[in-house]
Write a protein that holds these residues in place. Structure first.
Motif, PDB file in Angstrom:
ATOM      1  N   LEU A 164      -6.418   3.627  -3.037  1.00  0.00           N
ATOM      2  CA  LEU A 164      -7.243   3.743  -4.240  1.00  0.00           C
ATOM      3  C   LEU A 164      -7.359   5.212  -4.618  1.00  0.00           C
ATOM      4  CD1 LEU A 164      -9.289   2.140  -6.162  1.00  0.00           C
ATOM      5  CD2 LEU A 164     -11.061   3.041  -4.637  1.00  0.00           C
ATOM      6  N   GLY A 165      -7.185   5.488  -5.894  1.00  0.00           N
ATOM      7  CA  GLY A 165      -7.366   6.863  -6.373  1.00  0.00           C
ATOM      8  C   GLY A 165      -8.048   6.846  -7.727  1.00  0.00           C
ATOM      9  N   ARG A 166      -8.286   8.050  -8.270  1.00  0.00           N
ATOM     10  CA  ARG A 166      -8.791   8.151  -9.641  1.00  0.00           C
ATOM     11  C   ARG A 166      -7.679   8.677 -10.541  1.00  0.00           C
ATOM     12  NH1 ARG A 166     -14.429   7.549 -10.277  1.00  0.00           N
ATOM     13  NH2 ARG A 166     -15.590   7.961  -8.351  1.00  0.00           N
ATOM     14  N   VAL A 167      -7.766   8.331 -11.817  1.00  0.00           N
ATOM     15  CA  VAL A 167      -6.712   8.728 -12.755  1.00  0.00           C
ATOM     16  C   VAL A 167      -6.514  10.237 -12.753  1.00  0.00           C
ATOM     17  CG1 VAL A 167      -6.019   8.767 -15.182  1.00  0.00           C
ATOM     18  CG2 VAL A 167      -7.092   6.713 -14.229  1.00  0.00           C
ATOM     19  N   GLU A 168      -7.620  10.995 -12.754  1.00  0.00           N
ATOM     20  CA  GLU A 168      -7.476  12.433 -12.981  1.00  0.00           C
ATOM     21  C   GLU A 168      -7.681  13.272 -11.729  1.00  0.00           C
ATOM     22  OE1 GLU A 168      -8.899  14.164 -16.483  1.00  0.00           O
ATOM     23  OE2 GLU A 168      -7.555  12.862 -17.615  1.00  0.00           O
ATOM     24  N   GLU A 169      -7.635  12.646 -10.548  1.00  0.00           N
ATOM     25  CA  GLU A 169      -7.718  13.438  -9.317  1.00  0.00           C
ATOM     26  C   GLU A 169      -6.479  13.171  -8.477  1.00  0.00           C
ATOM     27  OE1 GLU A 169     -11.307  12.579  -7.169  1.00  0.00           O
ATOM     28  OE2 GLU A 169     -12.497  12.688  -9.006  1.00  0.00           O
ATOM     29  N   PRO A 170      -5.880  14.192  -7.896  1.00  0.00           N
ATOM     30  CA  PRO A 170      -4.715  13.938  -7.053  1.00  0.00           C
ATOM     31  C   PRO A 170      -5.133  13.288  -5.731  1.00  0.00           C
ATOM     32  CG  PRO A 170      -5.295  16.254  -6.969  1.00  0.00           C
ATOM     33  CD  PRO A 170      -6.240  15.607  -7.956  1.00  0.00           C
ATOM     34  N   GLY A 171      -4.187  12.615  -5.134  1.00  0.00           N
ATOM     35  CA  GLY A 171      -4.409  12.072  -3.799  1.00  0.00           C
ATOM     36  C   GLY A 171      -5.221  10.799  -3.804  1.00  0.00           C
ATOM     37  N   PRO A 172      -5.210  10.082  -2.714  1.00  0.00           N
ATOM     38  CA  PRO A 172      -5.984   8.846  -2.609  1.00  0.00           C
ATOM     39  C   PRO A 172      -7.425   9.138  -2.217  1.00  0.00           C
ATOM     40  CG  PRO A 172      -4.667   9.155  -0.629  1.00  0.00           C
ATOM     41  CD  PRO A 172      -4.387  10.338  -1.504  1.00  0.00           C
ATOM     42  N   LEU A 173      -8.351   8.319  -2.709  1.00  0.00           N
ATOM     43  CA  LEU A 173      -9.733   8.363  -2.231  1.00  0.00           C
ATOM     44  C   LEU A 173      -9.831   7.670  -0.883  1.00  0.00           C
ATOM     45  CD1 LEU A 173     -11.564   7.316  -5.519  1.00  0.00           C
ATOM     46  CD2 LEU A 173     -11.597   9.595  -4.450  1.00  0.00           C
ATOM     47  N   ALA A 174      -9.097   6.573  -0.745  1.00  0.00           N
ATOM     48  CA  ALA A 174      -9.152   5.793   0.495  1.00  0.00           C
ATOM     49  C   ALA A 174      -7.930   4.892   0.543  1.00  0.00           C
ATOM     50  CB  ALA A 174     -10.424   4.944   0.526  1.00  0.00           C
ATOM     51  N   THR A 175      -7.536   4.526   1.739  1.00  0.00           N
ATOM     52  CA  THR A 175      -6.419   3.590   1.899  1.00  0.00           C
ATOM     53  C   THR A 175      -6.800   2.541   2.928  1.00  0.00           C
ATOM     54  OG1 THR A 175      -5.378   4.828   3.684  1.00  0.00           O
ATOM     55  CG2 THR A 175      -4.709   5.404   1.449  1.00  0.00           C
ATOM     56  N   THR A 176      -6.124   1.400   2.864  1.00  0.00           N
ATOM     57  CA  THR A 176      -6.350   0.356   3.851  1.00  0.00           C
ATOM     58  C   THR A 176      -5.031  -0.369   4.105  1.00  0.00           C
ATOM     59  OG1 THR A 176      -7.750  -1.533   4.464  1.00  0.00           O
ATOM     60  CG2 THR A 176      -7.000  -1.441   2.198  1.00  0.00           C
ATOM     61  N   VAL A 177      -4.957  -1.071   5.222  1.00  0.00           N
ATOM     62  CA  VAL A 177      -3.723  -1.742   5.621  1.00  0.00           C
ATOM     63  C   VAL A 177      -4.021  -3.199   5.938  1.00  0.00           C
ATOM     64  CG1 VAL A 177      -1.861  -1.815   7.334  1.00  0.00           C
ATOM     65  CG2 VAL A 177      -2.800   0.395   6.613  1.00  0.00           C
ATOM     66  N   CYS A 178      -3.235  -4.113   5.378  1.00  0.00           N
ATOM     67  CA  CYS A 178      -3.267  -5.513   5.792  1.00  0.00           C
ATOM     68  C   CYS A 178      -2.017  -5.736   6.636  1.00  0.00           C
ATOM     69  CB  CYS A 178      -3.236  -6.440   4.582  1.00  0.00           C
ATOM     70  SG  CYS A 178      -4.405  -5.980   3.287  1.00  0.00           S
ATOM     71  N   ALA A 179      -2.229  -6.073   7.898  1.00  0.00           N
ATOM     72  CA  ALA A 179      -1.097  -6.054   8.834  1.00  0.00           C
ATOM     73  C   ALA A 179      -0.108  -7.191   8.603  1.00  0.00           C
ATOM     74  CB  ALA A 179      -1.611  -6.091  10.266  1.00  0.00           C
ATOM     75  N   GLU A 180      -0.538  -8.238   7.898  1.00  0.00           N
ATOM     76  CA  GLU A 180       0.363  -9.388   7.767  1.00  0.00           C
ATOM     77  C   GLU A 180       1.375  -9.177   6.636  1.00  0.00           C
ATOM     78  OE1 GLU A 180       0.087 -14.222   7.027  1.00  0.00           O
ATOM     79  OE2 GLU A 180      -1.709 -13.002   6.916  1.00  0.00           O
ATOM     80  N   PRO A 181       2.689  -9.165   6.937  1.00  0.00           N
ATOM     81  CA  PRO A 181       3.670  -8.993   5.868  1.00  0.00           C
ATOM     82  C   PRO A 181       3.578 -10.140   4.862  1.00  0.00           C
ATOM     83  CG  PRO A 181       4.704  -8.758   8.033  1.00  0.00           C
ATOM     84  CD  PRO A 181       3.324  -9.295   8.259  1.00  0.00           C
ATOM     85  N   VAL A 182       3.786  -9.809   3.599  1.00  0.00           N
ATOM     86  CA  VAL A 182       3.750 -10.832   2.552  1.00  0.00           C
ATOM     87  C   VAL A 182       4.921 -11.786   2.751  1.00  0.00           C
ATOM     88  CG1 VAL A 182       3.961 -11.222   0.073  1.00  0.00           C
ATOM     89  CG2 VAL A 182       2.543  -9.345   0.933  1.00  0.00           C
ATOM     90  N   ARG A 183       4.612 -13.077   2.666  1.00  0.00           N
ATOM     91  CA  ARG A 183       5.643 -14.103   2.872  1.00  0.00           C
ATOM     92  C   ARG A 183       6.661 -14.079   1.741  1.00  0.00           C
ATOM     93  NH1 ARG A 183       1.155 -17.733   4.446  1.00  0.00           N
ATOM     94  NH2 ARG A 183       0.989 -18.274   2.240  1.00  0.00           N
ATOM     95  N   THR A 184       7.915 -14.401   2.096  1.00  0.00           N
ATOM     96  CA  THR A 184       8.909 -14.694   1.072  1.00  0.00           C
ATOM     97  C   THR A 184       9.421 -16.101   1.316  1.00  0.00           C
ATOM     98  OG1 THR A 184      10.717 -13.808   2.392  1.00  0.00           O
ATOM     99  CG2 THR A 184       9.660 -12.309   0.870  1.00  0.00           C
ATOM    100  N   GLY A 185       9.757 -16.772   0.253  1.00  0.00           N
ATOM    101  CA  GLY A 185      10.300 -18.130   0.362  1.00  0.00           C
ATOM    102  C   GLY A 185      11.480 -18.263  -0.577  1.00  0.00           C
ATOM    103  N   PRO A 186      11.936 -19.489  -0.766  1.00  0.00           N
ATOM    104  CA  PRO A 186      13.073 -19.708  -1.665  1.00  0.00           C
ATOM    105  C   PRO A 186      12.780 -19.200  -3.081  1.00  0.00           C
ATOM    106  CG  PRO A 186      12.467 -21.739  -0.507  1.00  0.00           C
ATOM    107  CD  PRO A 186      11.402 -20.747  -0.212  1.00  0.00           C
ATOM    108  N   GLY A 187      11.509 -19.223  -3.499  1.00  0.00           N
ATOM    109  CA  GLY A 187      11.157 -18.749  -4.840  1.00  0.00           C
ATOM    110  C   GLY A 187      10.968 -17.249  -4.910  1.00  0.00           C
ATOM    111  N   GLY A 188      11.157 -16.537  -3.789  1.00  0.00           N
ATOM    112  CA  GLY A 188      11.003 -15.094  -3.813  1.00  0.00           C
ATOM    113  C   GLY A 188       9.745 -14.667  -3.075  1.00  0.00           C
ATOM    114  N   ILE A 189       9.329 -13.436  -3.341  1.00  0.00           N
ATOM    115  CA  ILE A 189       8.113 -12.918  -2.713  1.00  0.00           C
ATOM    116  C   ILE A 189       6.928 -13.757  -3.193  1.00  0.00           C
ATOM    117  CG2 ILE A 189       6.627 -10.903  -2.478  1.00  0.00           C
ATOM    118  CD1 ILE A 189       9.134  -9.182  -3.142  1.00  0.00           C
TER     119      ILE A 189
END
Lengths: 376, 376
Positions: A27-52
Motif C-alpha cells: 500500500l502506498g500513497r499517490v504522491e509519496e514514494p515507497g510503500p506505507l506497508a506491505t503484507t504477504v499471503c503465503a498461499e499461491p493463487v490457484r490456476t485452472g483450465p480457465g486460467g488464473i
C-alpha cells in the motif's frame, strides 16, 4: 507528477505481486514514494483450465488490502493527518489505483482481465486497475518508466525491453525450451557435468560430482530422486549455487557460468532498445540503453555477474548495467501510482500491460456497470 | 554350443522385452537360431512405489507364453516333430530358460528379482531365469556375447560396454540430467534454436522456427502445449526428425546434429573396452572394439550417422562401427538361449544382468521352495 490525475493527492494505491510463492501486497500513497506497508499471503493463487483463478486472488487480496488500509488510516489519525485527503476531495481510504503483476498473466490471465477490474471497483471503489505480466512489474521495479531492458533471472530467465512504444520479449520459455542461463539451466548444466565425471565421459567435472554427492547422495540415484518430483526446475536450480561455488577453482564450472552469461547477454541484446538520440533520460549515459539485472539469479554474485558484464559490454557497448534494487512488488506499486496520477508511460499491451479502455479514455464514471460478474 | 547344458536340445526358450510401449515375447528353441514366433501385449507393465509390478508382468507374460507354446507345439506336430524333444529327455513344451529385459530394471527391478524366478518355475516349470536391464538386452541383440559397446538411442541415449568381465555404462540419465545426443536432446536443441529465431536472439534458426510453427502452431503457444503433458521427453523427441530434415540446408540444424554426434561418441568412448590383444574375437578387426548403434535414433540416417562415424573415428580409432539389426527382444532370446545351454558369457550384475545364484551353481532342484510368494 506534472500530469493532472483524477485521484486526490492523499489517495492510496495498491501494488500486488502474485507468484509461485504467494501473493504480496503493498500500500502506498499517490504522491509519496515507497510503500506505507506491505503484507504477504503465503498461499499461491490457484490456476485452472480457465486460467488464473480471479476469485481465489480476490479472496486473498481484499482482506489484505482492507487490513493495510486500516493500518494506514490508524497511523494517519495518530499523526493528525486524517483530514488531509478529505481537504483535497478524496475520501479517507480511497484507493485510486491497483496494479497487479502475475506470473502466467500472458497465457493464463484471461479471467483476471475479464473479472478483476469490475470486482475491484465494486469491493474497494477502485477506479483504475492495471494487470501486468510479472516481467512488466519486474521492469517497472528495476528500470521504472524509462526506456531500457530488464533481465529477470531466478529459476527461469526472461528479458524484457521497451522504447516506451512497444515491448520486446526474449526467452522466458521454461526449462525445456529456453530460460537459457537461468538457475535451472545452470544447475542442469552442472549436474550434466557431474554425471559425465561419474561415467568417465569427456566434459566431466570431479568437483561438481563431489557437490552432487554432497547435496543429493549417490549419483546413480539422482534420476530416481529428480524425475518423480513436480518441481523439477526448482530442484535443478537448487544446484546452481554449487556451480558458482566451484567456479573459482574448476574450469568446467567457470565455463558453465560464462556460457550462462552469454545466453543472458544475448537475451538482453535482443530486447534492449537501440540508442536513439533523444530516447531515454537526456544526459544520462549518452542516450544508450539501461540494462537492469533483477531476481535471485544475480545474488549468485561475481562468478556470474562478472562474465555477464563482459558479455554485455561486448554485445551492448555503452549500455549502463545495473543490479536492480526494486523488485516486482515495487514495480506494481510504481505502475499503480503512475496510473493514479495519469502518468503511466509504459506501453499498453493486451497481455503484458492491460488497462481497460474506459479507464484510458476517462469513461470510468460507473465501472461497476461494465464489469463482468465475479465467479468464484 | 560346446558347453553341456541341462536343457534338452529341443526345449524352448523365451525372450521378453518390457518397455514403455508394452511387453513383447519371443519363443525359440535352444539349438535353433531366431524366434519361432513372437507376440506383443500392448499394455505397458505398471510400476509403483515398490518398483516394476511383477504380478502385472506375469499376468501378461504367462498367457502370452502359453499361447506361443501351443502354437509351436501344433506346428511341431504338423511337421511330425513332436517326439523329437522327448527323445532327448525333454518333455514337449518344456521351457528351459526365460530372459526378461525391462526398462527401469536397475532402479525399479527389486520386486522382479524377488518374485519372478520362483513364479516362473511354478507356472511354467522354468529352471533358469535371467533378469536384465533393457540396455543389456540391447547389447545382446546388437553385439551378442562378444566384447564391445552398444549405443542405444531413442528418446533417450545410453551407452553400455563390456570386456566380458564387467559392464561399463555411460549416460542414460534422462532428459534433464543427460541422454545427451538422444532424440529428446536433439529435439530440445532444435526448439531452442527456433525460439531464439522467434525472439531475435543469437543462434536462432528461421528454418527450425518454420518447422516448429508447422508442427506445433504459434511459437509463443508452445510452452502452454508442452509443459502440461506428462510425456514431455517424447514431445521433444518428436521434433528431432525435423532437425534432421533441416540439416542439409541449415547450418544451425547441422550443428545440432554434429554436437549430438559428439555426445554419443563420447558416451561410446567411455564404455568401449580398450583394445587388449586377445580380447574379443580373434582375427576380427585386430582386437579393437565393436561399437553397435541400435534404436530408433539412428533411423534418422546420414544427417546424424555421418557425423557420428567421424566422431567415433576420432575418439575410437580402429573401432568397427555397425548399425545393429538385432533389437532388445532378439537380445533377450539370445540370453535365454545361452542360459539354457550353460553358455552365458555376459557378466552377471545385481541390476544389469541378474541370474539367481542357485541357477549358476546348479542348485535348482526345487526353485519353488526358494521363491518369494507372488503378490497380486
Amino acid at each position: 507528477m506534472t500530469h493532472a490525475g483524477p485521484a486526490g493527492p492523499g489517495a492510496y494505491v495498491l501494488g500486488v505481486d502474485s507468484g509461485g510463492s504467494g501473493l504480496r501486497v503493498a500500500l502506498g500513497r499517490v504522491e509519496e514514494p515507497g510503500p506505507l506497508a506491505t503484507t504477504v499471503c503465503a498461499e499461491p493463487v490457484r490456476t485452472g483450465p480457465g486460467g488464473i483463478d480471479a476469485g481465489h486472488l480476490l479472496d486473498q487480496l481484499l482482506p489484505a488490502a482492507r487490513e493495510l488500509l486500516d493500518r494506514a488510516s490508524d497511523a494517519a489519525s495518530a499523526e493528525g493527518r486524517s483530514d488531509a485527503p478529505r481537504a483535497h476531495g478524496a475520501p479517507a481510504g480511497e484507493v485510486a489505483a491497483v496494479a497487479i503483476g502475475a506470473a502466467g498473466m500472458a497465457t493464463l490471465g484471461e479471467r483476471l482481465r475479464a473479472e478483476l477490474p469490475g470486482a475491484l471497483a465494486e469491493a474497494l471503489g477502485v477506479r483504475r486497475v492495471a494487470l501486468a505480466a510479472d516481467a512488466v512489474t519486474a521492469y517497472a521495479g528495476a528500470v521504472g518508466q524509462r526506456p531500457g531492458a530488464v533481465v529477470a533471472g531466478g529459476t527461469g530467465m526472461i528479458a524484457l525491453g521497451t522504447d516506451l512504444k512497444e515491448w520486446h520479449r526474449a526467452d522466458g520459455w521454461g526449462h525445456l525450451l529456453g530460460d537459457s542461463g537461468g538457475g535451472a539451466w545452470i544447475g542442469r548444466a552442472g549436474l550434466d557435468a557431474a554425471m559425465r565425471a561419474h561415467d568417465g565421459r569427456r566434459g566431466g567435472s570431479a568437483a561438481l560430482l563431489d557437490r552432487l554427492r554432497a547435496v543429493f547422495g549417490p549419483a546413480e540415484e539422482l534420476p530416481g530422486l529428480l524425475y518423480p518430483r513436480s518441481d523439477r526446475p526448482a530442484v535443478l536450480a537448487s544446484f546452481a549455487p554449487e556451480v558458482a561455488a566451484c567456479a573459482g577453482a574448476d574450469p568446467i564450472a567457470a565455463g558453465i557460468l560464462r556460457q550462462a552469461a552469454g545466453h543472458v547477454a544475448e537475451a538482453a541484446a535482443a530486447v534492449c532498445p537501440a540508442p536513439a538520440g533523444s530516447d531515454g533520460e537526456p544526459g544520462e549515459g549518452g542516450g544508450t540503453g539501461e540494462v537492469a539485472l533483477t531476481g535471485g539469479l544475480f545474488r549468485m554474485g561475481e562468478p556470474l555477474v562478472a562474465p555477464l558484464r563482459e558479455e554485455l559490454a561486448r554485445l551492448l557497448p555503452g549500455a549502463r548495467v545495473t543490479v536492480a534494487t526494486g523488485d516486482p512488488l515495487t514495480g506494481a506499486l510504481r505502475i499503480a501510482r503512475a496510473l493514479a496520477a495519469g502518468d503511466l508511460r509504459l506501453p499498453r499491451h493486451p497481455t503484458m500491460l492491460f488497462v481497460p479502455l474506459e479507464q484510458e479514455t476517462g469513461q470510468h464514471a460507473d465501472p461497476v456497470v461494465r464489469a463482468s460478474p465475479r465467479s468464484g
